[in-house]
Design an enzyme around this catalytic site. Structure first.
Site, PDB file in Angstrom:
ATOM      1  CG  LEU A 176      64.470   5.568  29.132  1.00  0.00           C
ATOM      2  CD1 LEU A 176      65.516   4.493  29.429  1.00  0.00           C
ATOM      3  CD2 LEU A 176      64.985   6.935  29.628  1.00  0.00           C
ATOM      4  CE  LYS A 227      51.742  19.429  27.421  1.00  0.00           C
ATOM      5  NZ  LYS A 227      52.278  18.406  28.355  1.00  0.00           N
ATOM      6  CE1 TYR A 275      54.190  19.782  23.386  1.00  0.00           C
ATOM      7  CE2 TYR A 275      54.243  22.123  22.831  1.00  0.00           C
ATOM      8  CZ  TYR A 275      54.401  21.095  23.756  1.00  0.00           C
ATOM      9  OH  TYR A 275      54.757  21.398  25.057  1.00  0.00           O
ATOM     10  CE1 TYR A 296      63.645  26.155  11.841  1.00  0.00           C
ATOM     11  CE2 TYR A 296      61.804  26.266  13.346  1.00  0.00           C
ATOM     12  CZ  TYR A 296      62.835  25.559  12.773  1.00  0.00           C
ATOM     13  OH  TYR A 296      63.055  24.256  13.149  1.00  0.00           O
ATOM     14  CB  THR A 308      52.924  24.324  26.648  1.00  0.00           C
ATOM     15  OG1 THR A 308      53.381  25.369  25.796  1.00  0.00           O
ATOM     16  CG2 THR A 308      51.857  23.550  25.885  1.00  0.00           C
ATOM     17  CG  ASP A 309      53.550  29.776  26.391  1.00  0.00           C
ATOM     18  OD1 ASP A 309      53.881  28.785  25.701  1.00  0.00           O
ATOM     19  OD2 ASP A 309      54.288  30.787  26.497  1.00  0.00           O
ATOM     20  CD  GLU A 310      54.547  25.858  21.982  1.00  0.00           C
ATOM     21  OE1 GLU A 310      54.180  25.391  20.897  1.00  0.00           O
ATOM     22  OE2 GLU A 310      55.722  25.781  22.393  1.00  0.00           O
ATOM     23  CB  ILE A 355      52.305   7.602  30.433  1.00  0.00           C
ATOM     24  CG1 ILE A 355      52.359   8.356  29.098  1.00  0.00           C
ATOM     25  CG2 ILE A 355      53.405   8.053  31.376  1.00  0.00           C
ATOM     26  CD1 ILE A 355      51.989   9.831  29.198  1.00  0.00           C
TER      27      ILE A 355
HETATM   28  P1  NAD Z   1      61.365  16.338  26.775  1.00  0.00           P
HETATM   29  O1  NAD Z   1      60.949  16.026  25.384  1.00  0.00           O
HETATM   30  O2  NAD Z   1      62.741  16.799  27.048  1.00  0.00           O
HETATM   31  O3  NAD Z   1      61.133  15.059  27.698  1.00  0.00           O
HETATM   32  C1  NAD Z   1      59.979  14.273  27.624  1.00  0.00           C
HETATM   33  C2  NAD Z   1      60.226  13.002  28.435  1.00  0.00           C
HETATM   34  O4  NAD Z   1      59.024  12.224  28.402  1.00  0.00           O
HETATM   35  C3  NAD Z   1      61.351  12.129  27.886  1.00  0.00           C
HETATM   36  O5  NAD Z   1      62.157  11.660  28.944  1.00  0.00           O
HETATM   37  C4  NAD Z   1      60.603  10.979  27.215  1.00  0.00           C
HETATM   38  O6  NAD Z   1      61.356   9.771  27.213  1.00  0.00           O
HETATM   39  C5  NAD Z   1      59.367  10.872  28.083  1.00  0.00           C
HETATM   40  N1  NAD Z   1      58.233  10.269  27.371  1.00  0.00           N
HETATM   41  C6  NAD Z   1      57.791  10.586  26.120  1.00  0.00           C
HETATM   42  N2  NAD Z   1      56.753   9.777  25.801  1.00  0.00           N
HETATM   43  C7  NAD Z   1      56.540   8.964  26.868  1.00  0.00           C
HETATM   44  C8  NAD Z   1      55.604   7.937  27.148  1.00  0.00           C
HETATM   45  N3  NAD Z   1      54.671   7.576  26.249  1.00  0.00           N
HETATM   46  N4  NAD Z   1      55.655   7.314  28.345  1.00  0.00           N
HETATM   47  C9  NAD Z   1      56.594   7.668  29.261  1.00  0.00           C
HETATM   48  N5  NAD Z   1      57.517   8.617  29.048  1.00  0.00           N
HETATM   49  C10 NAD Z   1      57.482   9.274  27.864  1.00  0.00           C
HETATM   50  O7  NAD Z   1      60.275  17.384  27.301  1.00  0.00           O
HETATM   51  P2  NAD Z   1      60.468  18.626  28.281  1.00  0.00           P
HETATM   52  O8  NAD Z   1      60.954  19.776  27.507  1.00  0.00           O
HETATM   53  O9  NAD Z   1      61.187  18.172  29.498  1.00  0.00           O
HETATM   54  O10 NAD Z   1      58.943  18.909  28.638  1.00  0.00           O
HETATM   55  C11 NAD Z   1      58.329  18.315  29.779  1.00  0.00           C
HETATM   56  C12 NAD Z   1      56.890  18.752  29.845  1.00  0.00           C
HETATM   57  O11 NAD Z   1      56.823  20.174  29.906  1.00  0.00           O
HETATM   58  C13 NAD Z   1      56.046  18.346  28.637  1.00  0.00           C
HETATM   59  O12 NAD Z   1      54.782  17.961  29.091  1.00  0.00           O
HETATM   60  C14 NAD Z   1      55.965  19.614  27.802  1.00  0.00           C
HETATM   61  O13 NAD Z   1      54.779  19.648  27.046  1.00  0.00           O
HETATM   62  C15 NAD Z   1      55.977  20.669  28.890  1.00  0.00           C
HETATM   63  N6  NAD Z   1      56.505  21.984  28.472  1.00  0.00           N
HETATM   64  C16 NAD Z   1      57.782  22.096  27.996  1.00  0.00           C
HETATM   65  C17 NAD Z   1      58.285  23.331  27.636  1.00  0.00           C
HETATM   66  C18 NAD Z   1      59.698  23.512  27.135  1.00  0.00           C
HETATM   67  O14 NAD Z   1      60.078  24.646  26.794  1.00  0.00           O
HETATM   68  N7  NAD Z   1      60.529  22.487  27.099  1.00  0.00           N
HETATM   69  C19 NAD Z   1      57.487  24.473  27.749  1.00  0.00           C
HETATM   70  C20 NAD Z   1      56.170  24.323  28.223  1.00  0.00           C
HETATM   71  C21 NAD Z   1      55.701  23.074  28.600  1.00  0.00           C
HETATM   72  P1  TYD Z   2      61.386  25.925  19.936  1.00  0.00           P
HETATM   73  O1  TYD Z   2      62.558  25.851  20.840  1.00  0.00           O
HETATM   74  O2  TYD Z   2      61.172  24.830  18.960  1.00  0.00           O
HETATM   75  O3  TYD Z   2      60.116  26.132  20.878  1.00  0.00           O
HETATM   76  P2  TYD Z   2      58.566  26.445  20.469  1.00  0.00           P
HETATM   77  O4  TYD Z   2      58.380  26.272  19.037  1.00  0.00           O
HETATM   78  O5  TYD Z   2      57.855  25.405  21.264  1.00  0.00           O
HETATM   79  O6  TYD Z   2      58.320  27.833  20.946  1.00  0.00           O
HETATM   80  O7  TYD Z   2      61.460  27.284  19.116  1.00  0.00           O
HETATM   81  C1  TYD Z   2      61.537  28.549  19.749  1.00  0.00           C
HETATM   82  C2  TYD Z   2      61.481  29.602  18.662  1.00  0.00           C
HETATM   83  O8  TYD Z   2      62.661  29.501  17.863  1.00  0.00           O
HETATM   84  C3  TYD Z   2      60.320  29.419  17.711  1.00  0.00           C
HETATM   85  O9  TYD Z   2      59.854  30.696  17.277  1.00  0.00           O
HETATM   86  C4  TYD Z   2      60.929  28.688  16.525  1.00  0.00           C
HETATM   87  C5  TYD Z   2      62.343  29.242  16.488  1.00  0.00           C
HETATM   88  N1  TYD Z   2      63.370  28.329  15.940  1.00  0.00           N
HETATM   89  C6  TYD Z   2      64.247  28.805  14.941  1.00  0.00           C
HETATM   90  O10 TYD Z   2      64.165  29.963  14.499  1.00  0.00           O
HETATM   91  N2  TYD Z   2      65.190  27.937  14.464  1.00  0.00           N
HETATM   92  C7  TYD Z   2      65.299  26.652  14.913  1.00  0.00           C
HETATM   93  O11 TYD Z   2      66.180  25.907  14.421  1.00  0.00           O
HETATM   94  C8  TYD Z   2      64.410  26.192  15.943  1.00  0.00           C
HETATM   95  C9  TYD Z   2      64.489  24.790  16.474  1.00  0.00           C
HETATM   96  C10 TYD Z   2      63.460  27.082  16.440  1.00  0.00           C
END
Ligand code: NAD
Ligand code: TYD
Length: 337
Positions: free
Chosen positions: A35, A154, A150, A207, A123-125, A60
């Protein structure tokens, strides 16, 4: 089957738990989550009394708690992470701690507990950045070239997961997905930030030149893909998961949202660029399509409309989120409320 979901109170994790209990009502789901600012048990209020669901508050990185959570578990689906690039630029150490060390603690415990499958969400990043208007596209064989703290953390976790498979025979699978969007996404990420800012009458910060390209995956399509990998995926393999967008840039995404909400382009505000901003991500997901028969249910426009509707209907959810720690973060990053 007993399943341990890490990070189940976050955006994708909570959507996954809701999806899983709906589609596999006989399974027991344990949600281990620290949380952090991103974890929100409100996302799971509809299932909090479900007898097949339980919540464990913990980190974790904490071996004792992880070992306890892992008892009797068959399947681990590992979402827990620090997930936002901008925060990783402000404070990288939390990212290394949770994403790298936390993953390693989970892997050790999974080995000890003879887990049948450890699925790691990535992630694809990790693949780096592509050029604009280039034909190249990431796939499962692309070399890693992470460019933000980040992405680097990952990438580190992915390497550890692969190493535990090769070295110790842990049965793992990995998925590298593109940018997710949908219900319960924390409004620090681009799409929910744009939608909620507009609903509040504010502008959308874009951005740099806004010509940054991402691939967009609806969260429910992602959950279906993970389900298929768990059911039919090959142990030791990686699967890329993407959406139906083709090289759509951030400006185009905002314009679509403006159109859905009936707003004009004066609501776009160009702001300072992110340092080291990756120009383009594009993902070839033909492996999961050909081998497991997965594809997104709908195109980007349909899912985007549905997402905007969700944020309109669930104002209380995001107002609560935006009233917390988010305020300080937003002011620090964007220089104003
Ligand atoms: P999020 O930030 O919304 O949620 C992360 C969750 O992990 C939260 O509930 C947080 O409380 C919990 N958490 C963080 N640190 C913790 C710890 N040390 N121990 C236990 N719990 C912990 O993230 P999300 O967007 O739901 O992403 C989930 C996964 O998917 C991540 O591994 C992220 O790298 C991956 N991912 C996300 C996206 C995206 O677009 N959101 C894209 C590609 C991959
Ligand atoms: P984001 O949702 O942060 O995902 P990621 O950086 O992991 O791809 O951002 C998506 C795209 O949007 C990225 O090119 C950054 C851009 N962005 C903005 O232009 N303005 C913003 O306020 C944010 C948060 C992201």
């Amino acid at each position: 089957m007993k399943i341990l979901v890490t990070g189940g109170a976050g955006f994708i994790g909570s959507n996954f738990i809701l999806y899983w209990l709906k589609n596999h009502p006989q399974d027991l789901v344990i949600n281990l989550d620290k949380l952090t600012y991103a974890g929100n048990l409100e996302n799971l209020k509809d299932i909090k009394d479900n007898k097949n669901y339980s919540f464990m508050h913990g980190d974790i990185c904490d071996r004792e708690i992880v070992d306890k959570a892992m008892e009797g578990v068959g399947l681990v689906v590992h979402f827990a992470a620090e997930s936002h690039v901008d925060r990783s630029i402000m404070n990288p150490s939390e990212f290394v701690k949770t994403n790298v060390l936390g993953t390693q603690v989970l892997l050790d415990s999974a080995l000890k507990n003879k887990i049948k499958r450890f699925h790691h969400i990535s992630t694809d990043e990790v693949f780096g950045s592509l050029k604009l208007n280039d034909l190249s596209i990431f796939n499962e064989r692309t070399n890693y070239n992470p460019r933000s703290p980040y992405a680097a953390s990952k990438a580190g976790s992915d390497h550890l997961v692969k190493a535990y498979h090769v070295t110790y025979g842990l049965p793992v699978t990995i998925s590298n997905c593109s940018n997710n969007f949908g219900p319960y996404q924390f409004p620090e990420k681009f799409i929910p930030l744009a939608i909620t800012n507009l609903l509040e009458g504010k502008k959308v910060p874009v951005y740099g030149d806004g010509l940054y390209v991402r691939d967009w995956l609806y969260v429910e399509d992602h959950c279906r893909a993970i389900d298929l990998i768990l059911e039919k995926g090959t142990v030791g393999e990686t699967y890329c998961i993407g959406g139906l967008t083709q090289d759509i840039n951030n400006l185009e995404v905002v314009k679509k949202i403006l159109k859905i909400l009936g707003e004009g382009e004066e609501k776009i505000e160009y702001v300072k660029d992110r340092p080291g901003h990756d120009r383009r991500y594009a993902l070839d997901w033909s492996k999961i399509k050909d081998e497991l028969g997965w594809e997104p249910l709908y195109g980007f426009d349909e899912w985007l409309k549905k997402t905007v509707e969700w944020y309109k209907k669930n104002r209380q959810w995001w107002t609560n989120v935006k009233n917390g720690e988010y305020k300080t973060y937003y002011k620090k990053l964007y220089g104003r409320p």
